[in-house]
Design an enzyme around this catalytic site. Structure first.
Site, mmCIF file in Angstrom:
data_model
loop_
_atom_site.group_PDB
_atom_site.id
_atom_site.type_symbol
_atom_site.label_atom_id
_atom_site.label_comp_id
_atom_site.label_asym_id
_atom_site.label_seq_id
_atom_site.Cartn_x
_atom_site.Cartn_y
_atom_site.Cartn_z
ATOM 1 N N THR A 1 -42.850 -36.405 5.980
ATOM 2 C CA THR A 1 -43.626 -35.791 6.782
ATOM 3 C C THR A 1 -43.182 -35.845 8.334
ATOM 4 O OG1 THR A 1 -45.518 -36.337 5.090
ATOM 5 C CG2 THR A 1 -46.203 -35.723 7.224
ATOM 6 N N ARG B 1 -44.882 -26.975 9.527
ATOM 7 C CA ARG B 1 -44.930 -26.096 10.577
ATOM 8 C C ARG B 1 -45.194 -24.686 10.411
ATOM 9 N NH1 ARG B 1 -39.866 -26.547 14.184
ATOM 10 N NH2 ARG B 1 -38.585 -27.398 12.297
ATOM 11 N N HIS C 1 -35.085 -36.758 14.225
ATOM 12 C CA HIS C 1 -35.043 -35.194 13.654
ATOM 13 C C HIS C 1 -35.980 -34.399 14.320
ATOM 14 C CE1 HIS C 1 -35.081 -32.602 10.210
ATOM 15 N NE2 HIS C 1 -36.408 -32.750 9.973
HETATM 16 N N1 APR Z 1 -53.210 -36.974 1.044
HETATM 17 C C1 APR Z 1 -52.571 -36.299 0.247
HETATM 18 N N2 APR Z 1 -52.063 -35.187 0.574
HETATM 19 C C2 APR Z 1 -52.442 -34.474 1.533
HETATM 20 C C3 APR Z 1 -53.084 -34.875 2.347
HETATM 21 C C4 APR Z 1 -53.715 -36.259 2.521
HETATM 22 N N3 APR Z 1 -54.317 -37.091 3.139
HETATM 23 N N4 APR Z 1 -53.022 -34.071 3.423
HETATM 24 C C5 APR Z 1 -52.588 -32.975 3.196
HETATM 25 N N5 APR Z 1 -52.099 -33.125 1.876
HETATM 26 C C6 APR Z 1 -51.334 -32.381 0.979
HETATM 27 C C7 APR Z 1 -51.594 -31.046 0.962
HETATM 28 O O1 APR Z 1 -52.937 -30.377 0.373
HETATM 29 C C8 APR Z 1 -50.427 -30.091 0.600
HETATM 30 O O2 APR Z 1 -50.517 -29.938 -0.883
HETATM 31 O O3 APR Z 1 -49.919 -32.306 1.365
HETATM 32 C C9 APR Z 1 -49.360 -31.074 0.654
HETATM 33 C C10 APR Z 1 -48.317 -30.737 1.637
HETATM 34 O O4 APR Z 1 -47.413 -29.441 1.070
HETATM 35 P P1 APR Z 1 -47.233 -28.322 1.929
HETATM 36 O O5 APR Z 1 -48.270 -27.850 2.763
HETATM 37 O O6 APR Z 1 -46.726 -27.247 0.847
HETATM 38 O O7 APR Z 1 -46.244 -28.662 2.726
HETATM 39 P P2 APR Z 1 -44.693 -28.903 2.568
HETATM 40 O O8 APR Z 1 -43.653 -27.973 2.748
HETATM 41 O O9 APR Z 1 -44.524 -29.681 1.162
HETATM 42 O O10 APR Z 1 -43.942 -29.999 3.710
HETATM 43 C C11 APR Z 1 -44.794 -31.174 3.780
HETATM 44 O O11 APR Z 1 -42.928 -32.376 5.091
HETATM 45 O O12 APR Z 1 -40.824 -31.265 5.989
HETATM 46 C C12 APR Z 1 -42.482 -31.972 6.378
HETATM 47 O O13 APR Z 1 -43.073 -30.709 8.349
HETATM 48 C C13 APR Z 1 -43.435 -30.750 6.786
HETATM 49 O O14 APR Z 1 -44.991 -32.272 7.330
HETATM 50 C C14 APR Z 1 -44.794 -31.195 6.349
HETATM 51 C C15 APR Z 1 -44.386 -31.871 5.014
#
Ligand code: APR
Length: 320
Positions: A120, A83, A176
């Site tokens: 996620t 978010r 959640h």
């Molecule tokens: N396959 C693999 N990785 C992916 C894909 C995909 N199709 N799409 C995006 N990603 C990766 C991004 O490149 C990024 O490195 O997912 C990672 C997400 O990391 P962040 O942006 O740092 O997010 P983060 O804070 O780790 O949160 C991830 O958890 O709490 C939930 O709402 C939050 O949905 C979010 C998730």
């Protein structure tokens, strides 16, 4: 005996923190997977170099190829977008649903026997979709939310009462989201019901209600403060506790987004409920007695989850 293998799908803020915690605890060898090229490899290299300092033995590798998660015992999914200030978890639905499809297929093709923990958001809908896309049994796919929400509730209560967080056992049910149900009737301070303890400490009901409200909005508070991204330390810590319960066959009772069929009047829905986690995955959902008010709050929460599932089905016809 070969080491366990832990695959982290998504190597962003939560993924990196998960890898560090899992390595420190020597839970197994770790594969950081991401679609971003170089980033998981870079994090893996950086984290590997903690080993000599912290004294852990764990092989940590980064990958952009699903073949590298083959045979994983545990998969923790954070792939997707987090978010930004002003967004609700539900605003992430469209983007993250597509991500769950790719991840579900990657798991199905490479490690169908794994225990899968989804982080996620929007969590209750994404864990449901991930299960559908992966085709794994319901007891092997679970969502991480309740451990985190309960930890937030416990933190705020411990601060208010000026007691150790170790003595607060907080209880949160439902989805959640902002409709989650912190249940004070099952929340205790060293076994003392929280409402009784509040009286002992001279804390009035209004203050407890404020803490319940702050818990519900606990994720948003952090999103607002960070300005870019969402919480990651406590979400990662919470998922690690669930992974340890599975790998160690601990039979811990943890609040998780589990598949509930029959209990709580639900007919096949992922939502936050107390769940026994052991070697069988989510082995049992514990159904507790709720007051009429708690029941109606839970209904509001589960209705919100059901609405999201309908939205998912509208976005991807293979889910309908
Ligand atoms: N396959 C693999 N990785 C992916 C894909 C995909 N199709 N799409 C995006 N990603 C990766 C991004 O490149 C990024 O490195 O997912 C990672 C997400 O990391 P962040 O942006 O740092 O997010 P983060 O804070 O780790 O949160 C991830 O958890 O709490 C939930 O709402 C939050 O949905 C979010 C998730």
């Amino acid at each position: 005996m070969a080491r366990k293998k832990i695959a982290l799908i998504g190597s962003g803020m939560i993924g990196g923190t998960l890898a560090h915690l899992a390595a420190k605890k020597e839970m197994g060898d770790i594969v950081l997977f991401d679609i971003a090229e170089g980033m998981p490899q870079g994090k893996a290299l950086d984290l590997s170099q903690c080993g000599p300092v912290e004294g852990f033995d764990a092989k940590i590798t980064g990958s952009n190829d699903y073949a590298d998660i083959a045979g994983a015992d545990v998969v923790i999914v954070t792939a997707g977008v987090p978010r930004k200030p002003g967004m609700s978890r539900d605003d992430l639905l469209g983007i993250n649903l597509k991500v769950m499809k790719a991840v579900g297929e990657g798991i199905k093709n490479n490690c169908p026997d794994a225990f899968v923990i989804c982080i996620t958001n929007p969590l209750d809908a994404m864990v449901w979709a991930l299960r559908e896309f992966s085709g794994l049994p319901h007891n092997k796919v679970v969502g991480m939310a309740g451990v985190l929400d309960s930890a937030r509730f416990a933190t705020f209560l411990a601060w208010e009462f000026d007691v150790s967080v170790k003595d607060v056992n907080a209880f949160v049910l439902g989805g959640h989201g902002d409709t989650m149900v912190p249940v004070t009737s099952y929340t205790t301070v060293n076994g003392i019901p929280v409402n009784d303890f509040a009286k002992i400490k001279g804390v009035d009901q209004g203050r407890i209600d404020e803490i319940v409200d702050r818990t519900r909005k606990g994720g948003g508070e952090i999103v607002g403060l960070l300005g870019n991204g969402s919480a990651y330390y406590a979400p990662a810590t919470s998922a690690i506790a669930m992974a340890e319960a599975y790998l160690g066959d601990q039979k811990r009772i943890l609040p998780c987004a589990s598949y509930v069929e029959g209990k709580y009047g639900l007919d096949g829905l992922y939502v936050g409920v107390p769940t026994v986690i052991g070697a069988g995955g989510t082995e049992e959902v514990i159904e507790i007695e709720l007051s009429d008010e708690e029941k109606s709050n839970l209904k509001v929460s589960t209705d919100a989850v059901e609405e999201l599932l309908e939205a998912c089905k509208g976005l991807d016809s293979s889910l309908a």
